[in-house]
Design a protein around this motif. Structure first.
Motif, PDB file in Angstrom:
ATOM      1  N   SER A 157      16.876 -25.444 -26.361  1.00 35.00           N
ATOM      2  CA  SER A 157      17.730 -26.626 -26.417  1.00 35.00           C
ATOM      3  C   SER A 157      17.786 -27.282 -25.049  1.00 35.00           C
ATOM      4  CB  SER A 157      19.143 -26.242 -26.862  1.00 35.00           C
ATOM      5  OG  SER A 157      19.965 -27.381 -26.980  1.00 35.00           O
ATOM      6  N   ASN A 158      17.901 -28.598 -25.052  1.00 35.85           N
ATOM      7  CA  ASN A 158      18.058 -29.369 -23.824  1.00 35.85           C
ATOM      8  C   ASN A 158      19.434 -30.023 -23.896  1.00 35.85           C
ATOM      9  OD1 ASN A 158      18.084 -31.244 -21.757  1.00 35.85           O
ATOM     10  ND2 ASN A 158      16.098 -32.119 -22.250  1.00 35.85           N
ATOM     11  N   ALA A 159      20.329 -29.645 -22.995  1.00 41.67           N
ATOM     12  CA  ALA A 159      21.704 -30.142 -23.029  1.00 41.67           C
ATOM     13  C   ALA A 159      21.773 -31.662 -22.953  1.00 41.67           C
ATOM     14  CB  ALA A 159      22.518 -29.520 -21.892  1.00 41.67           C
ATOM     15  N   VAL A 160      20.913 -32.290 -22.172  1.00 41.61           N
ATOM     16  CA  VAL A 160      20.917 -33.749 -22.029  1.00 41.61           C
ATOM     17  C   VAL A 160      20.537 -34.397 -23.365  1.00 41.61           C
ATOM     18  CG1 VAL A 160      19.870 -35.732 -20.860  1.00 41.61           C
ATOM     19  CG2 VAL A 160      20.372 -33.641 -19.563  1.00 41.61           C
ATOM     20  N   GLU A 161      19.440 -33.959 -23.943  1.00 40.73           N
ATOM     21  CA  GLU A 161      18.985 -34.514 -25.218  1.00 40.73           C
ATOM     22  C   GLU A 161      20.029 -34.303 -26.312  1.00 40.73           C
ATOM     23  OE1 GLU A 161      15.277 -34.062 -28.388  1.00 40.73           O
ATOM     24  OE2 GLU A 161      15.243 -32.914 -26.525  1.00 40.73           O
ATOM     25  N   LYS A 162      20.573 -33.094 -26.410  1.00 42.90           N
ATOM     26  CA  LYS A 162      21.551 -32.771 -27.452  1.00 42.90           C
ATOM     27  C   LYS A 162      22.795 -33.643 -27.318  1.00 42.90           C
ATOM     28  CE  LYS A 162      23.595 -28.763 -29.763  1.00 42.90           C
ATOM     29  NZ  LYS A 162      25.022 -28.915 -29.762  1.00 42.90           N
ATOM     30  N   TYR A 163      23.314 -33.791 -26.103  1.00 39.71           N
ATOM     31  CA  TYR A 163      24.517 -34.589 -25.892  1.00 39.71           C
ATOM     32  C   TYR A 163      24.265 -36.063 -26.229  1.00 39.71           C
ATOM     33  CZ  TYR A 163      28.571 -36.729 -23.731  1.00 39.71           C
ATOM     34  OH  TYR A 163      29.706 -37.475 -23.524  1.00 39.71           O
ATOM     35  N   CYS A 164      23.148 -36.601 -25.802  1.00 43.36           N
ATOM     36  CA  CYS A 164      22.843 -38.009 -26.079  1.00 43.36           C
ATOM     37  C   CYS A 164      22.690 -38.253 -27.579  1.00 43.36           C
ATOM     38  CB  CYS A 164      21.598 -38.451 -25.319  1.00 43.36           C
ATOM     39  SG  CYS A 164      21.874 -38.600 -23.542  1.00 43.36           S
ATOM     40  N   ARG A 165      22.031 -37.351 -28.271  1.00 39.83           N
ATOM     41  CA  ARG A 165      21.880 -37.503 -29.723  1.00 39.83           C
ATOM     42  C   ARG A 165      23.243 -37.432 -30.413  1.00 39.83           C
ATOM     43  NH1 ARG A 165      16.517 -37.503 -31.133  1.00 39.83           N
ATOM     44  NH2 ARG A 165      15.085 -36.338 -29.820  1.00 39.83           N
ATOM     45  N   GLU A 166      24.079 -36.468 -29.999  1.00 42.78           N
ATOM     46  CA  GLU A 166      25.394 -36.302 -30.623  1.00 42.78           C
ATOM     47  C   GLU A 166      26.319 -37.493 -30.368  1.00 42.78           C
ATOM     48  OE1 GLU A 166      25.575 -31.412 -30.458  1.00 42.78           O
ATOM     49  OE2 GLU A 166      26.686 -32.563 -28.968  1.00 42.78           O
ATOM     50  N   TRP A 208      12.690 -37.119 -22.047  1.00 47.00           N
ATOM     51  CA  TRP A 208      14.027 -36.560 -21.814  1.00 47.00           C
ATOM     52  C   TRP A 208      14.045 -35.856 -20.471  1.00 47.00           C
ATOM     53  CZ3 TRP A 208      18.089 -37.888 -24.490  1.00 47.00           C
ATOM     54  CH2 TRP A 208      17.950 -38.278 -25.817  1.00 47.00           C
ATOM     55  N   TYR A 209      15.136 -36.025 -19.749  1.00 48.54           N
ATOM     56  CA  TYR A 209      15.345 -35.260 -18.526  1.00 48.54           C
ATOM     57  C   TYR A 209      15.692 -33.843 -18.947  1.00 48.54           C
ATOM     58  CZ  TYR A 209      16.972 -33.913 -13.929  1.00 48.54           C
ATOM     59  OH  TYR A 209      17.102 -33.277 -12.726  1.00 48.54           O
ATOM     60  N   LYS A 210      15.088 -32.861 -18.318  1.00 49.05           N
ATOM     61  CA  LYS A 210      15.345 -31.458 -18.663  1.00 49.05           C
ATOM     62  C   LYS A 210      16.526 -30.935 -17.856  1.00 49.05           C
ATOM     63  CE  LYS A 210      11.556 -31.137 -21.136  1.00 49.05           C
ATOM     64  NZ  LYS A 210      11.613 -31.413 -22.525  1.00 49.05           N
ATOM     65  N   PRO A 243      33.193 -25.581 -18.984  1.00 47.02           N
ATOM     66  CA  PRO A 243      33.697 -24.649 -19.996  1.00 47.02           C
ATOM     67  C   PRO A 243      32.974 -24.805 -21.335  1.00 47.02           C
ATOM     68  CG  PRO A 243      35.518 -25.679 -18.817  1.00 47.02           C
ATOM     69  CD  PRO A 243      34.258 -26.393 -18.394  1.00 47.02           C
ATOM     70  N   ASN A 244      32.586 -23.686 -21.923  1.00 46.46           N
ATOM     71  CA  ASN A 244      31.896 -23.628 -23.221  1.00 46.46           C
ATOM     72  C   ASN A 244      30.514 -24.279 -23.219  1.00 46.46           C
ATOM     73  OD1 ASN A 244      34.089 -22.275 -24.536  1.00 46.46           O
ATOM     74  ND2 ASN A 244      35.152 -24.243 -24.539  1.00 46.46           N
ATOM     75  N   ALA A 245      29.903 -24.411 -22.069  1.00 47.94           N
ATOM     76  CA  ALA A 245      28.589 -25.052 -21.968  1.00 47.94           C
ATOM     77  C   ALA A 245      27.530 -24.332 -22.799  1.00 47.94           C
ATOM     78  CB  ALA A 245      28.142 -25.126 -20.513  1.00 47.94           C
ATOM     79  N   LEU A 246      27.553 -23.017 -22.789  1.00 45.40           N
ATOM     80  CA  LEU A 246      26.534 -22.260 -23.519  1.00 45.40           C
ATOM     81  C   LEU A 246      26.613 -22.554 -25.013  1.00 45.40           C
ATOM     82  CD1 LEU A 246      24.398 -20.120 -22.599  1.00 45.40           C
ATOM     83  CD2 LEU A 246      25.947 -18.410 -23.501  1.00 45.40           C
ATOM     84  N   GLU A 247      27.815 -22.504 -25.551  1.00 48.48           N
ATOM     85  CA  GLU A 247      27.996 -22.766 -26.977  1.00 48.48           C
ATOM     86  C   GLU A 247      27.658 -24.223 -27.311  1.00 48.48           C
ATOM     87  OE1 GLU A 247      31.390 -22.204 -30.424  1.00 48.48           O
ATOM     88  OE2 GLU A 247      31.636 -21.228 -28.490  1.00 48.48           O
ATOM     89  N   GLU A 248      28.133 -25.166 -26.496  1.00 42.00           N
ATOM     90  CA  GLU A 248      27.868 -26.582 -26.750  1.00 42.00           C
ATOM     91  C   GLU A 248      26.380 -26.910 -26.704  1.00 42.00           C
ATOM     92  OE1 GLU A 248      30.156 -29.168 -24.210  1.00 42.00           O
ATOM     93  OE2 GLU A 248      32.032 -28.186 -24.769  1.00 42.00           O
TER      94      GLU A 248
END
Length: 189
Positions: free
Chosen positions: A40-49, A58-60, A78-83
């Motif tokens: 998972s890429n946190a940047v991509e996931k957050y932007c899509r959500e 996508w920036y990694k 906080p909760n970064a891993l789960e998010e």
């Protein structure tokens, strides 16, 4: 054996792609657990959500390092891993050989190549978060929760986020930093 993580199914040959380093490469690890963060890429996931528009690569994002020769993931909020990982599925590809491989300096057990890599196996990972927790339970990786981070690390995160936000010229990355670190970025606007 060498390992590579991807959200894409049915890859038969890993082709070099341009990443944050600007050169087309294939990144692999000699340890399966070391590729889990790439599911998972946190940047991509957050932007899509959040419905943020995206153009270009996508920036990694990766908040990890190595401690005592093992992968250590640090939660920068906080909760970064789960998010970032909960509910995300993907695939871990295996390769017996890596043509033209070179050791990647600064990252234990990592190799790179500018040549295509034939895949010899594929494992489906239904939930990246669960896979990371299992690897931690088995002692293969370390996970440091946000609440466990020392003050010095928290200060470094704040300083680093400030610098990255001010220098960010990639809209999706700036959106991510603003969304995940609002208390830091709000003072910069």
């Amino acid at each position: 054996m060498f390992y590579h993580a991807s959200p894409t199914h049915c890859i038969e040959v890993l082709e070099p792609r341009v990443s944050n380093h600007g050169k087309p490469l294939v990144y692999l690890s000699k340890k399966r657990e070391n590729v889990l963060p790439y599911l998972s890429n946190a940047v991509e996931k957050y932007c899509r959500e959040t419905g943020f528009p995206h153009e270009g690569p996508w920036y990694k994002w990766g908040s990890y390092g190595f401690f005592e020769g093992k992968l250590r993931i640090d939660e920068y909020w906080p909760n970064a891993l789960e998010e970032t990982y909960k509910g995300v599925s993907g695939y871990i590809y295996a390769a017996e050989t890596v043509p033209g491989r070179e050791e990647l300096k600064g990252i234990p057990d990592a190799v790179i190549t500018s040549e295509p890599v034939p895949v010899t196996g594929c494992e489906y990972v239904p939930d990246a978060y669960e896979a990371l927790l299992i690897a931690a339970e088995l002692g293969q990786i370390f996970i440091r929760r946000y609440e466990q981070l020392p003050e010095k690390m928290l200060a470094w995160i704040e300083s680093s986020i400030k610098q990255q936000y001010e220098a960010a010229d990639i809209p999706t990355y700036k959106h991510f930093l603003k969304g995940k670190f609002p208390e830091i970025t709000a003072r910069l606007e």
